[in-house]
Design a protein around this motif. Sequence first.
Motif, PDB file in Angstrom:
ATOM      1  N   VAL A 290       0.837  -1.202   0.000  1.00  0.00           N
ATOM      2  CA  VAL A 290       0.000   0.000   0.000  1.00  0.00           C
ATOM      3  C   VAL A 290       0.877   1.258   0.000  1.00  0.00           C
ATOM      4  O   VAL A 290       0.618   2.219  -0.739  1.00  0.00           O
ATOM      5  CB  VAL A 290      -0.935   0.003   1.249  1.00  0.00           C
ATOM      6  CG1 VAL A 290      -1.690   1.318   1.354  1.00  0.00           C
ATOM      7  CG2 VAL A 290      -1.901  -1.182   1.195  1.00  0.00           C
ATOM      8  N   LEU A 291       1.925   1.237   0.786  1.00  0.00           N
ATOM      9  CA  LEU A 291       2.710   2.463   1.003  1.00  0.00           C
ATOM     10  C   LEU A 291       3.668   2.816  -0.142  1.00  0.00           C
ATOM     11  O   LEU A 291       3.874   4.002  -0.444  1.00  0.00           O
ATOM     12  CB  LEU A 291       3.545   2.320   2.285  1.00  0.00           C
ATOM     13  CG  LEU A 291       2.775   2.305   3.612  1.00  0.00           C
ATOM     14  CD1 LEU A 291       3.693   1.859   4.755  1.00  0.00           C
ATOM     15  CD2 LEU A 291       2.203   3.698   3.919  1.00  0.00           C
ATOM     16  N   HIS A 292       4.288   1.796  -0.745  1.00  0.00           N
ATOM     17  CA  HIS A 292       5.420   2.084  -1.633  1.00  0.00           C
ATOM     18  C   HIS A 292       5.152   3.094  -2.759  1.00  0.00           C
ATOM     19  O   HIS A 292       5.872   4.097  -2.861  1.00  0.00           O
ATOM     20  CB  HIS A 292       6.004   0.796  -2.209  1.00  0.00           C
ATOM     21  CG  HIS A 292       7.185   0.319  -1.421  1.00  0.00           C
ATOM     22  ND1 HIS A 292       8.374   1.013  -1.356  1.00  0.00           N
ATOM     23  CD2 HIS A 292       7.347  -0.758  -0.652  1.00  0.00           C
ATOM     24  CE1 HIS A 292       9.220   0.379  -0.582  1.00  0.00           C
ATOM     25  NE2 HIS A 292       8.627  -0.703  -0.125  1.00  0.00           N
ATOM     26  N   PRO A 293       4.141   2.841  -3.630  1.00  0.00           N
ATOM     27  CA  PRO A 293       3.983   3.786  -4.749  1.00  0.00           C
ATOM     28  C   PRO A 293       3.707   5.209  -4.262  1.00  0.00           C
ATOM     29  O   PRO A 293       4.249   6.173  -4.818  1.00  0.00           O
ATOM     30  CB  PRO A 293       2.779   3.224  -5.517  1.00  0.00           C
ATOM     31  CG  PRO A 293       2.719   1.776  -5.147  1.00  0.00           C
ATOM     32  CD  PRO A 293       3.194   1.708  -3.721  1.00  0.00           C
ATOM     33  N   LYS A 360      -2.591  10.229  12.930  1.00  0.00           N
ATOM     34  CA  LYS A 360      -1.600  11.236  13.334  1.00  0.00           C
ATOM     35  C   LYS A 360      -0.668  10.653  14.407  1.00  0.00           C
ATOM     36  O   LYS A 360       0.548  10.805  14.355  1.00  0.00           O
ATOM     37  CB  LYS A 360      -2.286  12.503  13.837  1.00  0.00           C
ATOM     38  CG  LYS A 360      -1.280  13.547  14.289  1.00  0.00           C
ATOM     39  CD  LYS A 360      -1.864  14.909  14.487  1.00  0.00           C
ATOM     40  CE  LYS A 360      -0.858  15.972  14.905  1.00  0.00           C
ATOM     41  NZ  LYS A 360       0.390  15.593  15.441  1.00  0.00           N
ATOM     42  N   LYS A 361      -1.286   9.955  15.348  1.00  0.00           N
ATOM     43  CA  LYS A 361      -0.493   9.347  16.418  1.00  0.00           C
ATOM     44  C   LYS A 361       0.506   8.331  15.820  1.00  0.00           C
ATOM     45  O   LYS A 361       1.670   8.267  16.219  1.00  0.00           O
ATOM     46  CB  LYS A 361      -1.438   8.651  17.401  1.00  0.00           C
ATOM     47  CG  LYS A 361      -0.831   8.356  18.728  1.00  0.00           C
ATOM     48  CD  LYS A 361      -1.927   7.907  19.677  1.00  0.00           C
ATOM     49  CE  LYS A 361      -1.362   7.581  21.035  1.00  0.00           C
ATOM     50  NZ  LYS A 361      -2.366   7.018  21.911  1.00  0.00           N
ATOM     51  N   ASP A 383       0.400  12.833   5.675  1.00  0.00           N
ATOM     52  CA  ASP A 383      -0.166  13.041   4.326  1.00  0.00           C
ATOM     53  C   ASP A 383      -0.153  11.727   3.545  1.00  0.00           C
ATOM     54  O   ASP A 383      -1.121  11.379   2.862  1.00  0.00           O
ATOM     55  CB  ASP A 383       0.665  14.066   3.533  1.00  0.00           C
ATOM     56  CG  ASP A 383       0.462  15.482   4.049  1.00  0.00           C
ATOM     57  OD1 ASP A 383      -0.525  15.710   4.777  1.00  0.00           O
ATOM     58  OD2 ASP A 383       1.309  16.352   3.734  1.00  0.00           O
ATOM     59  N   ILE A 384       0.967  11.012   3.625  1.00  0.00           N
ATOM     60  CA  ILE A 384       1.089   9.742   2.882  1.00  0.00           C
ATOM     61  C   ILE A 384       0.040   8.749   3.385  1.00  0.00           C
ATOM     62  O   ILE A 384      -0.664   8.117   2.593  1.00  0.00           O
ATOM     63  CB  ILE A 384       2.530   9.180   3.016  1.00  0.00           C
ATOM     64  CG1 ILE A 384       3.504  10.071   2.238  1.00  0.00           C
ATOM     65  CG2 ILE A 384       2.611   7.738   2.530  1.00  0.00           C
ATOM     66  CD1 ILE A 384       4.976   9.763   2.445  1.00  0.00           C
ATOM     67  N   PHE A 385      -0.094   8.629   4.696  1.00  0.00           N
ATOM     68  CA  PHE A 385      -1.114   7.715   5.249  1.00  0.00           C
ATOM     69  C   PHE A 385      -2.502   8.094   4.724  1.00  0.00           C
ATOM     70  O   PHE A 385      -3.290   7.236   4.325  1.00  0.00           O
ATOM     71  CB  PHE A 385      -1.126   7.771   6.780  1.00  0.00           C
ATOM     72  CG  PHE A 385       0.032   7.040   7.452  1.00  0.00           C
ATOM     73  CD1 PHE A 385       0.818   6.144   6.747  1.00  0.00           C
ATOM     74  CD2 PHE A 385       0.317   7.246   8.803  1.00  0.00           C
ATOM     75  CE1 PHE A 385       1.877   5.470   7.367  1.00  0.00           C
ATOM     76  CE2 PHE A 385       1.359   6.572   9.430  1.00  0.00           C
ATOM     77  CZ  PHE A 385       2.139   5.688   8.711  1.00  0.00           C
ATOM     78  N   ARG A 386      -2.806   9.392   4.744  1.00  0.00           N
ATOM     79  CA  ARG A 386      -4.155   9.822   4.311  1.00  0.00           C
ATOM     80  C   ARG A 386      -4.361   9.516   2.827  1.00  0.00           C
ATOM     81  O   ARG A 386      -5.440   9.096   2.422  1.00  0.00           O
ATOM     82  CB  ARG A 386      -4.344  11.311   4.606  1.00  0.00           C
ATOM     83  CG  ARG A 386      -4.527  11.533   6.113  1.00  0.00           C
ATOM     84  CD  ARG A 386      -4.958  12.948   6.440  1.00  0.00           C
ATOM     85  NE  ARG A 386      -5.251  13.091   7.855  1.00  0.00           N
ATOM     86  CZ  ARG A 386      -4.886  14.132   8.605  1.00  0.00           C
ATOM     87  NH1 ARG A 386      -4.236  15.143   8.072  1.00  0.00           N
ATOM     88  NH2 ARG A 386      -5.182  14.170   9.888  1.00  0.00           N
ATOM     89  N   GLU A 387      -3.297   9.743   2.021  1.00  0.00           N
ATOM     90  CA  GLU A 387      -3.423   9.419   0.589  1.00  0.00           C
ATOM     91  C   GLU A 387      -3.633   7.929   0.372  1.00  0.00           C
ATOM     92  O   GLU A 387      -4.202   7.518  -0.629  1.00  0.00           O
ATOM     93  CB  GLU A 387      -2.164   9.857  -0.163  1.00  0.00           C
ATOM     94  CG  GLU A 387      -2.125  11.335  -0.473  1.00  0.00           C
ATOM     95  CD  GLU A 387      -0.761  11.750  -1.013  1.00  0.00           C
ATOM     96  OE1 GLU A 387      -0.249  11.089  -1.942  1.00  0.00           O
ATOM     97  OE2 GLU A 387      -0.196  12.732  -0.488  1.00  0.00           O
ATOM     98  N   CYS A 388      -3.130   7.117   1.308  1.00  0.00           N
ATOM     99  CA  CYS A 388      -3.236   5.657   1.160  1.00  0.00           C
ATOM    100  C   CYS A 388      -4.603   5.122   1.567  1.00  0.00           C
ATOM    101  O   CYS A 388      -4.910   3.948   1.304  1.00  0.00           O
ATOM    102  CB  CYS A 388      -2.164   4.954   2.005  1.00  0.00           C
ATOM    103  SG  CYS A 388      -0.503   5.104   1.337  1.00  0.00           S
ATOM    104  N   LEU A 389      -5.406   5.936   2.255  1.00  0.00           N
ATOM    105  CA  LEU A 389      -6.686   5.428   2.777  1.00  0.00           C
ATOM    106  C   LEU A 389      -7.557   4.849   1.659  1.00  0.00           C
ATOM    107  O   LEU A 389      -8.196   3.831   1.784  1.00  0.00           O
ATOM    108  CB  LEU A 389      -7.454   6.532   3.502  1.00  0.00           C
ATOM    109  CG  LEU A 389      -7.064   6.751   4.970  1.00  0.00           C
ATOM    110  CD1 LEU A 389      -7.693   8.009   5.522  1.00  0.00           C
ATOM    111  CD2 LEU A 389      -7.422   5.541   5.854  1.00  0.00           C
TER     112      LEU A 389
END
Length: 389
Positions: A290-293, A360-361, A383-389
Amino acid sequence: MRDFEFENSTKVIFGRGCVRKHLPEFLSHYGKRVLLSYGGGSIKKNGIYDEVTEILTSSGKEITEFSGIMPNPTYAKVMEGAELAHNNNIDLILAVGGGSVMDCSKAVSLAARYNGDAWNDFWRHQGTVDFTPIPVCIVVTASGTGSEVNGEGVITNEETKEKLGRDYHACNAKLSLMDPVYTFSLPKRQMISGGFDSLSHMMEIYFGAPDEPNVSDDLNEALMRGVIRDLRASIKDPEDYTARSNLMWESTMAENRIIKMGKSTDFECHMMEHQLGAYTNCNHGEGLSVLHPVYYRHIYKDGLNKFCQFAEHVWEISPDGKTKEQLALSGIDALADFIREIGMPTTLHEIGIDESCDLKKIADSCEINRGGYRELTHAEILDIFRECL
Ligand code: NZQ
Ligand code: ZN
């Protein structure tokens, strides 16, 4: 190449039937008391438990069982194993499993012989191992992490919500036995997750200085092309021995320290995935897919030449008619397409993480990697986490 020191003390014996052929001779060099560590029971279903216990018994060993090591092993489980090993005066730990069993067993080998606060002294901080951990022998049943050839134990502290791994040479296994056939019983999803974990290790080593030609990146490009080819073949036919044996050795080659030599590395995706895992217990390889791209789209401009090289040398994309930026982005697109092709998740929702998680935590708890083309801030991780949702 930057200056480096290379050391890897693990002996590897690889191939069909290697456990029955070589374990008895290895056991003859160690004392009677063996801690047999394993996971949730897959080895009882596929016959590996019977084979290994028969070899131990006929070699005259007394077996203490340490079972139930969970995926993403916890520090509490490490301490349970350490107490068992200490109380039974264990001479050798025989770890039979995937990355979680290997990691937990190496951590037990260290913690069993240490009187202080092992978490603080060896995981939270890089420590010095000035004593001899209990020797470990590994029988690999799931490949991907490369744990069979390094000294790392990635452990989750459930109380402090930290998932941390550190590589101690003293914790390298004495022997790793790698029979590709032992991995045939892996569920398809786990086989793919392990393969992608290997690709992730390769990419995280690749995307760092130097940019001039170097042996580590040359080897790495061949390994990346290999793991892509062999994952495709293994999905088509999970019992394709050639593909599965390549996949197993590619995973080892990614983490036996060889392709890290002379390199600066960028394990930020692993840092982010580990903290997602600490809070949600998600599957390691799937968190990475999920995270890489998304991560690479954030940083590619800072390592533009290497991202262009990745597109050309790994994905065989022609540079003709493309700007450097277009070429770099086409390599990241090819990675994202591959993730979809092999059926891996591409969103956090798919791995059970949604808006109700305190992202955020989690972002604030991530370590910041200093070896890549650019250091992230915790705000950008969010930001990256939110884009990954
Ligand atoms: O527990 P059992 O019943 O054995 O089942 C396991 C588990 O459910 C199953 N499995 C393993 N071999 C099998 C099998 N099922 C059927 N047939 C077999 N032959 O597979 C499931 C997952 O196993 P696990 O060991 O958790 O998977 P993996 O090898 O992906 O290891 C993941 C752990 O390693 C850490 C990860 O963070 C995660 O905690 N890592 C360790 C690293 C290292 N030491 O260098 C580096 C990696 O980046 C990674 O962080
Ligand atoms: Zn990994």
